[in-house]
Design a protein around this motif. Structure first.
Motif, PDB file in Angstrom:
ATOM      1  N   LEU A 147      -3.402  -6.223   6.531  1.00 28.49           N
ATOM      2  CA  LEU A 147      -3.942  -7.020   5.420  1.00 28.49           C
ATOM      3  C   LEU A 147      -5.314  -6.502   4.988  1.00 28.49           C
ATOM      4  O   LEU A 147      -5.565  -6.321   3.791  1.00 28.49           O
ATOM      5  CB  LEU A 147      -4.044  -8.495   5.819  1.00 28.49           C
ATOM      6  CG  LEU A 147      -2.732  -9.256   5.898  1.00 28.49           C
ATOM      7  CD1 LEU A 147      -2.929 -10.608   6.571  1.00 28.49           C
ATOM      8  CD2 LEU A 147      -2.135  -9.432   4.507  1.00 28.49           C
ATOM      9  N   VAL A 148      -6.192  -6.258   5.943  1.00 29.10           N
ATOM     10  CA  VAL A 148      -7.531  -5.751   5.613  1.00 29.10           C
ATOM     11  C   VAL A 148      -7.438  -4.370   4.977  1.00 29.10           C
ATOM     12  O   VAL A 148      -8.091  -4.094   3.969  1.00 29.10           O
ATOM     13  CB  VAL A 148      -8.431  -5.739   6.871  1.00 29.10           C
ATOM     14  CG1 VAL A 148      -9.750  -5.019   6.596  1.00 29.10           C
ATOM     15  CG2 VAL A 148      -8.684  -7.159   7.363  1.00 29.10           C
ATOM     16  N   LEU A 149      -6.607  -3.510   5.543  1.00 26.83           N
ATOM     17  CA  LEU A 149      -6.444  -2.161   5.009  1.00 26.83           C
ATOM     18  C   LEU A 149      -5.899  -2.200   3.581  1.00 26.83           C
ATOM     19  O   LEU A 149      -6.387  -1.471   2.706  1.00 26.83           O
ATOM     20  CB  LEU A 149      -5.536  -1.339   5.921  1.00 26.83           C
ATOM     21  CG  LEU A 149      -5.387   0.141   5.611  1.00 26.83           C
ATOM     22  CD1 LEU A 149      -6.732   0.847   5.554  1.00 26.83           C
ATOM     23  CD2 LEU A 149      -4.487   0.805   6.646  1.00 26.83           C
ATOM     24  N   GLN A 150      -4.928  -3.051   3.321  1.00 25.84           N
ATOM     25  CA  GLN A 150      -4.376  -3.154   1.965  1.00 25.84           C
ATOM     26  C   GLN A 150      -5.413  -3.671   0.974  1.00 25.84           C
ATOM     27  O   GLN A 150      -5.453  -3.218  -0.178  1.00 25.84           O
ATOM     28  CB  GLN A 150      -3.121  -4.041   1.964  1.00 25.84           C
ATOM     29  CG  GLN A 150      -1.927  -3.406   2.652  1.00 25.84           C
ATOM     30  CD  GLN A 150      -1.526  -2.082   2.047  1.00 25.84           C
ATOM     31  OE1 GLN A 150      -1.402  -1.926   0.839  1.00 25.84           O
ATOM     32  NE2 GLN A 150      -1.333  -1.087   2.908  1.00 25.84           N
ATOM     33  N   LEU A 151      -6.262  -4.604   1.409  1.00 24.60           N
ATOM     34  CA  LEU A 151      -7.342  -5.084   0.535  1.00 24.60           C
ATOM     35  C   LEU A 151      -8.313  -3.948   0.212  1.00 24.60           C
ATOM     36  O   LEU A 151      -8.726  -3.793  -0.934  1.00 24.60           O
ATOM     37  CB  LEU A 151      -8.086  -6.253   1.189  1.00 24.60           C
ATOM     38  CG  LEU A 151      -7.344  -7.583   1.214  1.00 24.60           C
ATOM     39  CD1 LEU A 151      -8.099  -8.596   2.081  1.00 24.60           C
ATOM     40  CD2 LEU A 151      -7.159  -8.119  -0.199  1.00 24.60           C
ATOM     41  N   ILE A 152      -8.655  -3.163   1.208  1.00 24.03           N
ATOM     42  CA  ILE A 152      -9.562  -2.027   0.985  1.00 24.03           C
ATOM     43  C   ILE A 152      -8.912  -1.010   0.047  1.00 24.03           C
ATOM     44  O   ILE A 152      -9.566  -0.519  -0.897  1.00 24.03           O
ATOM     45  CB  ILE A 152      -9.964  -1.375   2.327  1.00 24.03           C
ATOM     46  CG1 ILE A 152     -10.826  -2.348   3.141  1.00 24.03           C
ATOM     47  CG2 ILE A 152     -10.704  -0.053   2.091  1.00 24.03           C
ATOM     48  CD1 ILE A 152     -11.060  -1.926   4.578  1.00 24.03           C
ATOM     49  N   ILE A 153      -7.635  -0.708   0.278  1.00 23.49           N
ATOM     50  CA  ILE A 153      -6.923   0.227  -0.592  1.00 23.49           C
ATOM     51  C   ILE A 153      -6.919  -0.294  -2.026  1.00 23.49           C
ATOM     52  O   ILE A 153      -7.155   0.458  -2.977  1.00 23.49           O
ATOM     53  CB  ILE A 153      -5.474   0.459  -0.087  1.00 23.49           C
ATOM     54  CG1 ILE A 153      -5.506   1.256   1.222  1.00 23.49           C
ATOM     55  CG2 ILE A 153      -4.622   1.151  -1.145  1.00 23.49           C
ATOM     56  CD1 ILE A 153      -4.170   1.260   1.978  1.00 23.49           C
ATOM     57  N   HIS A 154      -6.696  -1.586  -2.201  1.00 25.24           N
ATOM     58  CA  HIS A 154      -6.665  -2.195  -3.536  1.00 25.24           C
ATOM     59  C   HIS A 154      -8.038  -2.092  -4.209  1.00 25.24           C
ATOM     60  O   HIS A 154      -8.131  -1.767  -5.396  1.00 25.24           O
ATOM     61  CB  HIS A 154      -6.228  -3.664  -3.425  1.00 25.24           C
ATOM     62  CG  HIS A 154      -6.225  -4.376  -4.739  1.00 25.24           C
ATOM     63  ND1 HIS A 154      -5.270  -4.145  -5.687  1.00 25.24           N
ATOM     64  CD2 HIS A 154      -7.071  -5.300  -5.247  1.00 25.24           C
ATOM     65  CE1 HIS A 154      -5.529  -4.900  -6.752  1.00 25.24           C
ATOM     66  NE2 HIS A 154      -6.611  -5.603  -6.502  1.00 25.24           N
ATOM     67  N   TRP A 155      -9.118  -2.352  -3.450  1.00 25.06           N
ATOM     68  CA  TRP A 155     -10.473  -2.296  -4.015  1.00 25.06           C
ATOM     69  C   TRP A 155     -10.873  -0.878  -4.345  1.00 25.06           C
ATOM     70  O   TRP A 155     -11.516  -0.631  -5.365  1.00 25.06           O
ATOM     71  CB  TRP A 155     -11.481  -2.883  -3.037  1.00 25.06           C
ATOM     72  CG  TRP A 155     -11.407  -4.371  -2.914  1.00 25.06           C
ATOM     73  CD1 TRP A 155     -10.989  -5.273  -3.859  1.00 25.06           C
ATOM     74  CD2 TRP A 155     -11.750  -5.145  -1.769  1.00 25.06           C
ATOM     75  NE1 TRP A 155     -11.048  -6.541  -3.374  1.00 25.06           N
ATOM     76  CE2 TRP A 155     -11.525  -6.502  -2.089  1.00 25.06           C
ATOM     77  CE3 TRP A 155     -12.225  -4.839  -0.511  1.00 25.06           C
ATOM     78  CZ2 TRP A 155     -11.752  -7.522  -1.183  1.00 25.06           C
ATOM     79  CZ3 TRP A 155     -12.447  -5.866   0.389  1.00 25.06           C
ATOM     80  CH2 TRP A 155     -12.229  -7.187   0.047  1.00 25.06           C
ATOM     81  N   VAL A 156     -10.520   0.066  -3.488  1.00 22.79           N
ATOM     82  CA  VAL A 156     -10.924   1.463  -3.686  1.00 22.79           C
ATOM     83  C   VAL A 156     -10.039   2.143  -4.718  1.00 22.79           C
ATOM     84  O   VAL A 156     -10.508   2.938  -5.533  1.00 22.79           O
ATOM     85  CB  VAL A 156     -10.911   2.250  -2.342  1.00 22.79           C
ATOM     86  CG1 VAL A 156     -11.133   3.731  -2.559  1.00 22.79           C
ATOM     87  CG2 VAL A 156     -11.965   1.676  -1.407  1.00 22.79           C
ATOM     88  N   GLY A 157      -8.729   1.829  -4.654  1.00 16.12           N
ATOM     89  CA  GLY A 157      -7.761   2.490  -5.515  1.00 16.12           C
ATOM     90  C   GLY A 157      -7.793   1.962  -6.886  1.00 16.12           C
ATOM     91  O   GLY A 157      -7.585   2.438  -7.906  1.00 16.12           O
TER      92      GLY A 157
END
Length: 157
Positions: A147-157
């Motif tokens: 969940l945290v990784l997907q949030l980071i990917i969403h914010w960065v991507g």
């Protein structure tokens, strides 16, 4: 007090100990998680449905592997049992974009949640026994890290 050693000739013990990656006395969970990267490099090439099926199968098989090895050694969740780390990392890395940076971040997040054990991971770790108990806290750590990784990917991507 020294922990009992697995029977390396027993394929159940061998798999539960991550094919030897859980054998080091220091940080066996970290070594097991590092070893889980090797099969991940092949698994990530699978279609999503097949990747998820492998995770489910690895979880179910892991309940048996971890439970049997734990019973054989007479120690619940022996530190060297790292099959659960394999599954937890693979959960963390579902739908992660290519690149060593994302892999490293997933590794760090999974280890963080596996070590810190926020609720309900801590509850499951202390209250759920057997092979399922060994597996479930790492599955939950993998879900948190995902969940945290997907949030980071969403914010960065």
């Amino acid at each position: 007090m020294s922990l009992p050693k697995p029977n390396w000739g027993n394929p159940v013990h061998l798999a539960a100990f991550g094919f030897g990656s859980g054998a080091p006395k220091r940080a066996p969970g970290t070594w097991g998680t590092l070893a889980a990267i090797i099969p991940y490099l092949f698994l990530r090439e699978l279609p999503l449905e097949a990747y998820l099926a492998v995770i489910v199968l690895a979880f179910v098989v892991g309940i048996y592997l971890c439970g049997q090895t734990s019973r054989d050694l007479g120690v619940h969740d022996h530190g060297g049992i790292v099959w659960d780390e394999f599954v937890g990392l693979w959960i963390t890395l579902i739908l992660v974009p290519p690149g060593w940076g994302w892999l490293l971040l997933g590794f760090v997040l999974f280890r963080l949640f596996d070590i810190v054990k926020p609720q309900p991971i801590r509850w499951a770790d202390k209250r759920v026994s057997g092979g399922f108990g060994i597996m479930i806290d790492d599955v939950l750590a993998g879900i948190y890290a995902w969940l945290v990784l997907q949030l980071i990917i969403h914010w960065v991507g």
